[in-house]
Design a protein around this motif. Structure first.
Motif, PDB file in Angstrom:
ATOM      1  N   ASP A 221       0.832  -1.209   0.000  1.00 29.72           N
ATOM      2  CA  ASP A 221       0.000   0.000   0.000  1.00 29.72           C
ATOM      3  C   ASP A 221       0.865   1.257   0.000  1.00 29.72           C
ATOM      4  OD1 ASP A 221      -2.609  -1.138   0.002  1.00 29.72           O
ATOM      5  OD2 ASP A 221      -2.373  -1.641   2.115  1.00 29.72           O
ATOM      6  N   ALA A 222       1.904   1.267   0.833  1.00 34.56           N
ATOM      7  CA  ALA A 222       2.788   2.434   0.912  1.00 34.56           C
ATOM      8  C   ALA A 222       3.580   2.600  -0.380  1.00 34.56           C
ATOM      9  CB  ALA A 222       3.728   2.301   2.104  1.00 34.56           C
ATOM     10  N   ILE A 223       3.995   1.490  -0.971  1.00 35.26           N
ATOM     11  CA  ILE A 223       4.706   1.565  -2.251  1.00 35.26           C
ATOM     12  C   ILE A 223       3.793   2.170  -3.308  1.00 35.26           C
ATOM     13  CG2 ILE A 223       5.776   0.251  -4.106  1.00 35.26           C
ATOM     14  CD1 ILE A 223       6.543  -1.848  -1.965  1.00 35.26           C
ATOM     15  N   THR A 224       2.567   1.666  -3.382  1.00 34.36           N
ATOM     16  CA  THR A 224       1.607   2.155  -4.384  1.00 34.36           C
ATOM     17  C   THR A 224       1.329   3.635  -4.193  1.00 34.36           C
ATOM     18  OG1 THR A 224       0.589  -0.043  -4.463  1.00 34.36           O
ATOM     19  CG2 THR A 224      -0.679   1.787  -5.390  1.00 34.36           C
ATOM     20  N   ASP A 225       1.311   4.089  -2.944  1.00 32.78           N
ATOM     21  CA  ASP A 225       1.049   5.502  -2.652  1.00 32.78           C
ATOM     22  C   ASP A 225       2.171   6.399  -3.163  1.00 32.78           C
ATOM     23  OD1 ASP A 225      -0.652   7.518  -1.322  1.00 32.78           O
ATOM     24  OD2 ASP A 225       1.091   7.794  -0.026  1.00 32.78           O
ATOM     25  N   ALA A 226       3.359   5.834  -3.390  1.00 37.52           N
ATOM     26  CA  ALA A 226       4.465   6.630  -3.938  1.00 37.52           C
ATOM     27  C   ALA A 226       4.290   6.883  -5.434  1.00 37.52           C
ATOM     28  CB  ALA A 226       5.790   5.922  -3.678  1.00 37.52           C
TER      29      ALA A 226
END
Length: 323
Positions: A221-226
């Motif tokens: 999720d955090a990767i995708t948010d980047a």
């Protein structure tokens, strides 16, 4: 940079603001001034669209010239399509810069003849830089044996306009699992210019800290948010993952099977308004979760970043292995 559709919507919003500012004290005057303002905005949009269309045609012509030079196996003709500080990053090869390009292509042509056709999926066009994401399909003929085999790649080009002429400035390619050429080209316009030292630091942090830390944490999720909502990931030997859902699916699969602890070294950051590009290398370890075995993981990356609502995001991301 804004898509053409967004530029038209902004023009309409500007027209409404002009009419509101005129008030109701003189209805005829407000109507006249509003019409003039609307006409001026429409003319500016028309001029910008015309300029973009010219740039699009010039960029397509440049890539056609590059393709023709490849087919001729002529390294000198190939190099003419690059800027003087052009960079090429082919899989399994060292990064070649500037004067090294001719030798790099001479080495390729000493072994194979290439006959490729390029299909463009995305173009981001600004005043100084443009980004092109494409696929290529054709043949490679081994000179030693005369044997011909299919040759398919996926490319990320950065072009630079120098003295009014678009040339290839940065170029990376890798292999896909299954070639999926685009059936049309998505075009975005760069309508902004200039950046600050703060922007550059934010971009470096995005890659070397935000993305890196999310990857190390295995947090899809955090990767995708980047990434931007329409962000694209192009891993070697993998599919092209486009959009939030596909990007998240890719990283969920990675994080479920492998733990990655990488450090990213930034080689270059170039920003042009709301878009920019970054070259980097990464080094660290990949640990297979099934058996806890670890191995060194080294890659070379080309990123395209996009400033969305004041925040820098990853728009395109390609990487490969270097020798």
């Amino acid at each position: 940079m804004k898509k053409r559709k967004l530029a038209i919507l902004l023009s309409a919003a500007m027209t409404v603001s002009l009419l509101a500012a005129c008030g109701t004290q003189n209805t005829n005057s407000a109507s006249t001034e509003g019409s003039a303002g609307s006409a001026a905005v429409a003319a500016a949009d028309t001029e910008k669209t015309a300029d973009t269309s010219k740039d699009e045609a010039a960029i397509r012509a440049r890539l056609t010239a590059y393709r023709t030079a490849l087919a001729k196996s002529d390294p000198n003709e190939v190099v003419k399509n690059y800027t003087s500080d052009g960079v090429v990053m082919g899989p399994g090869s060292p990064t070649a810069i500037g004067e090294q390009l001719a030798d790099t292509y001479a080495g390729i042509f000493s072994n194979v003849d290439l006959n490729l056709d390029f299909t463009l999926a995305n173009m981001v066009i600004g005043d100084t830089y443009a980004v092109v994401q494409s696929t290529s399909d054709g043949t490679a003929t081994v000179k030693a044996t005369g044997e011909t085999a299919p040759e398919q790649n996926r490319e990320l080009f950065v072009l630079e306009k120098t003295d009014g002429d678009w040339k290839i400035a940065r170029y990376m390619y890798n292999k896909m699992d299954v070639l999926t050429p685009a059936d049309h080209t998505e075009i975005a316009e760069n309508t902004t210019s200039g950046s600050t030292a703060q922007d550059e630091e934010q971009v470096k942090t995005l890659i070397a800290a935000t993305y890196r830390d999310a990857l190390a944490a295995g947090d899809a999720d955090a990767i995708t948010d980047a990434f931007a909502e329409d962000g694209v990931v192009m891993p070697p030997e993998g599919a092209t993952y486009r959009g939030e859902d596909a990007v998240k699916e890719n990283y969920e699969a990675i994080c479920s099977s492998v733990a990655l602890d990488l450090q990213f070294s930034i080689d270059e950051v170039v920003l042009d308004g709301d878009y920019g590009f970054v070259r980097s290398t990464s080094d660290g370890t990949a640990t297979v979760k099934a058996d806890n075995s670890s191995a060194q993981e080294v890659n070379r990356e080309l990123w395209v970043v996009h400033k969305v609502d004041g925040q820098w995001k990853i728009a395109f991301y390609m990487y490969n292995k270097m020798s």
